[in-house]
Scaffold this active site. Sequence first.
Site, PDB file in Angstrom:
ATOM      1  N   GLY A  87       0.848  -1.177   0.000  1.00  0.00           N
ATOM      2  CA  GLY A  87       0.000   0.000   0.000  1.00  0.00           C
ATOM      3  C   GLY A  87       0.884   1.228   0.000  1.00  0.00           C
ATOM      4  CE1 TYR A  88       3.619   2.757  -4.045  1.00  0.00           C
ATOM      5  CE2 TYR A  88       1.723   1.306  -4.205  1.00  0.00           C
ATOM      6  CZ  TYR A  88       3.016   1.626  -4.554  1.00  0.00           C
ATOM      7  OH  TYR A  88       3.714   0.807  -5.403  1.00  0.00           O
TER       8      TYR A  88
END
Length: 173
Positions: free
Chosen positions: A29-30
């Site tokens: 995820g970012y």
Amino acid sequence: MGIEIERKFLLQDDAWRAEVRSSTRMIQGYLVHAAALAQGLARCSVRVRVAGDRAWLNAKAAMPGIERSEFEVPLPVADAESMLRQFCDGRVEKLRHLVDVDGHTFEIDEFMGDNQGLVVAELELSAADAPFPQPDWLGREVSDMPRYYNVQLIDHPFRDWSAAERAGEPAPC
């Protein structure tokens, strides 16, 4: 400073599967993602990745092409999983298959979830102009096409791509 030199390709067929030496499930995820990059609010993507029993925090320069600054530090898996739950709006899930060809290792990412059906091969090189093997299953190069970057696949997943995008055509000017 860390520099990543990476080329990315579509695949012609599934012939690579017979050569897989190992596979690992990955979730990432970012923390700084595509929307911030597109609006000019950030100069790098920042990602959390869990791969098997290992995890990392990674920052990668927000620029197209095969050569980009990249920094990566290990994290405890429990911390990375907590960050994914608390701080990341979306995730990219994939199986990463390693395929060795003539002394080079291709990382073939087979995406799952909203990106199911997308399969790309990545190859890290020591120099931008370094020669590399081109097995028959290797297709069109898409290194300069941001829609294939993992950071983009959260906001614009493969399931939403047009037929032209799925065929690997460049974005209209």
